[in-house]
Design a protein around this motif. Structure first.
Motif: not given
Length: 573
Positions: A455-461, A434-453
């Motif tokens: 931040i850039q939009t907030a700077k422009e506004i 039996p094949f081992a399932g793909p390992e799920k990467e625990n990606l820490v999702e950045l909060p919306i206020w820390k995302q680069p897009d």
């Protein structure tokens, strides 16, 4: 008697010190307000321009002074705003014009990268010496080679140095040219040996009489890329042979997976192959002889026979001179019959010799064998197959191992696909697991206020909001009041306020004359006050006072009722 004019002239004008006094000069206040309004308006325009300032991005960087001057001149002709980064290592233009400017500059051949090609020969001056022409030709050749090398994706810049000796009519004094190449690679990029060899042969093929062994290539870190020890030798594999091995192995894997995938699924089979390829080149020449065959079955090539007869001659005569004399005339001798037979027998006695030689063809085989390169000496294949998924009637998916029959079928298919040969030692290993399932990467999702897009939009506004707030504050807080004062609307407000105060005073006087007045209670209600003949205010009774007066009157008129009320209060306690 002094007149009024004399009194006015004699009275000195008081001097008011400070800015306040300066502002009280007739007409000066209007001037100051106008200057203040102009300054405020200039600040508002500056804030507006700051808010409308575009975002600048890098157009080109790491260019020489000549290319920088040509780029700036072209940008000025195209009316594209630009500025320099800190240190002047890059030219910045508005982000919405970066690609347009790059395409327009590329059509003009900018930037040239600092390498001068054969266009250098177009500006030859009259009276140029032969030595200078040779130097310019060498510079042009070096520039063209550098441009060609820079076309490689991993090379950022390149410099080529050629050492071309002067030609001589004497053979012993002729020297071979040499070349050196300095490569500046992009960050995190590298050249493999095949690419290095390609650059090496490119330079060697562009210069007459230049051998590839006389070309030296290094990178920006000083690493020698054209190391002779890394080049192909008779005992090592060159990159072409290594590539052939990799392609051969990948072809075997592809054939195995393509024939097994329809049975178990494309994601349920993985294969790897290792091939031992023989790249040795050998030639054989063999000459063999078969044993002699029986004479009757052999082919006669040649036959030679000879026979000789020697007659027996006995010596006769008297030794001496007479025996050497010519024979005398023959006479008929008288011989007895017995003597004649003896003479005939002696004359017929002699020696006979016979020789016979026969040559037969001999079987001979001459064999020349040339073994080709790339023969497979040994092949090893490993295959991993996943458990087979099955769905029952309830819709539940279960996995099970392959049966022996299925394994045998898959084994036979893989053997045929890989070209299994037991004599050369090929091996095959098939594993069902039996094949081992793909390992799920625990990606820490950045909060919306820390995302680069974000931040850039907030700077422009924020930039636009800040600009709007500053402009509104300056307009309503400074500019509008100043304009009102300059236009005389403040005087109108003062007159209006004086008229309102005069009207209020007249109303109050009228109320006093009528004997009525108003007063505000604690709750904010208006209560009319009555005045007596002396002008004293008769204050009206409150509700508490009215109730108290009624209670007093009730106690005086009917005390029994009051006594019963008090008794009830005491009993309730």
């Amino acid at each position: 008697m002094a007149t009024a004019n004399d009194a006015t002239l004699a009275t000195p004008t008081p001097v008011i010190p400070g800015f306040a006094g300066f502002s009280q000069v007739p007409g000066m206040r209007t001037i100051l307000l106008s200057v203040g309004a102009a300054v405020t308006l200039a600040i508002m325009v500056g804030v507006w321009m700051w808010g409308q300032q575009p975002d600048y991005r890098v157009l080109f960087s790491n260019f020489n002074d000549r290319d920088g001057g040509a780029i700036v001149a072209s940008l000025q002709q195209m009316n594209i705003p630009y500025k320099y980064s800190e240190g002047g290592i890059a030219i910045l233009v508005p982000s919405n014009q970066v690609h347009d400017a790059r395409l327009k500059l590329a059509s003009q051949g900018l930037p040239k990268g600092g390498n001068v090609g054969f266009e250098l020969m177009e500006n030859q001056k009259l009276g140029t010496s032969q030595f200078l022409e040779q130097v310019n030709f060498q510079r042009a050749l070096e520039g063209e080679l550098a441009r060609s090398i820079q076309a490689v994706s991993a090379v950022q810049t390149a410099r080529v140095h050629l050492a071309i000796p002067k030609s001589s009519v004497f053979v012993r004094e002729q020297q071979k040219p040499t070349a050196s190449v300095l490569l500046n690679l992009y960050p995190s990029r590298a050249l493999d040996q095949q690419q290095v060899n390609a650059i090496l042969h490119l330079v060697a093929s562009s210069v007459p009489e230049l051998s590839s062994k006389s070309v030296t290539i290094i990178d920006q870190n000083g690493n020698l890329l054209s190391d002779p020890s890394k080049q192909v030798t008779g005992n090592n594999l060159d990159p072409t042979q290594l590539k052939y091995v990799q392609e051969f192995q990948q072809n075997i894997v592809k054939r195995i997976e393509s024939i097994i995938s329809p049975i178990v699924g494309s994601r349920n089979v993985h294969a790897e192959a290792t091939a031992d390829i023989d790249f040795s080149r050998s030639e054989q020449a063999a000459e063999t002889y078969r044993p002699n065959s029986p004479p009757e079955a052999s082919t006669m090539r040649s036959q030679q026979s000879s026979e000789s007869y020697v007659k027996n001659a006995n010596p006769s005569g008297i030794p001496g001179a007479l025996s050497n004399q010519p024979p005398v005339p023959a006479t008929a001798p008288i011989i007895a019959p017995g003597a004649a037979n003896q003479s005939s027998t002696a004359s017929n006695t002699g020696l006979t010799q016979k020789d016979s030689t026969t040559n037969y063809e001999v079987d001979k085989t001459i064999k020349y064998t040339q073994l080709p390169m790339g023969g497979v000496k040994r092949l090893s294949v490993a295959v991993v197959i996943n458990y087979k998924n099955e769905t029952d009637k309830a819709g539940k998916v279960t996995s099970r191992a392959l049966t022996d029959i299925e394994k045998t079928q898959i084994n036979d298919l893989v053997r045929e696909a890989m070209g299994f040969n037991k004599e050369r030692g090929d091996t095959l290993n098939i594993v069902n697991s039996p094949f081992a399932g793909p390992e799920k990467e625990n990606l820490v999702e950045l909060p919306i206020w820390k995302q680069p897009d974000t931040i850039q939009t907030a700077k422009e506004i924020g930039k636009y909001l800040l600009t709007a707030l500053v402009l509104l504050y300056l307009f309503f807080g400074y500019l509008k009041p100043m304009l009102y004062k300059i236009m005389g609307k403040e005087i109108d407000k003062t007159k209006q306020a004086e008229e309102i105060e005069a009207k209020a005073a007249a109303d109050e006087k009228q109320k006093l004359e009528a004997g009525m007045d108003d007063e505000l209670n604690e709750d904010g209600s208006i209560v009319s006050l009555t005045r007596d003949a002396d002008g004293k205010v008769i204050k009206p009774m409150s509700s508490y006072e009215i109730n108290l007066d009624m209670a007093k009157q009730l106690a005086a008129s009917d005390p029994k009722i009051v006594a019963n009320v008090l008794k009830t209060w005491i009993n309730n306690e």
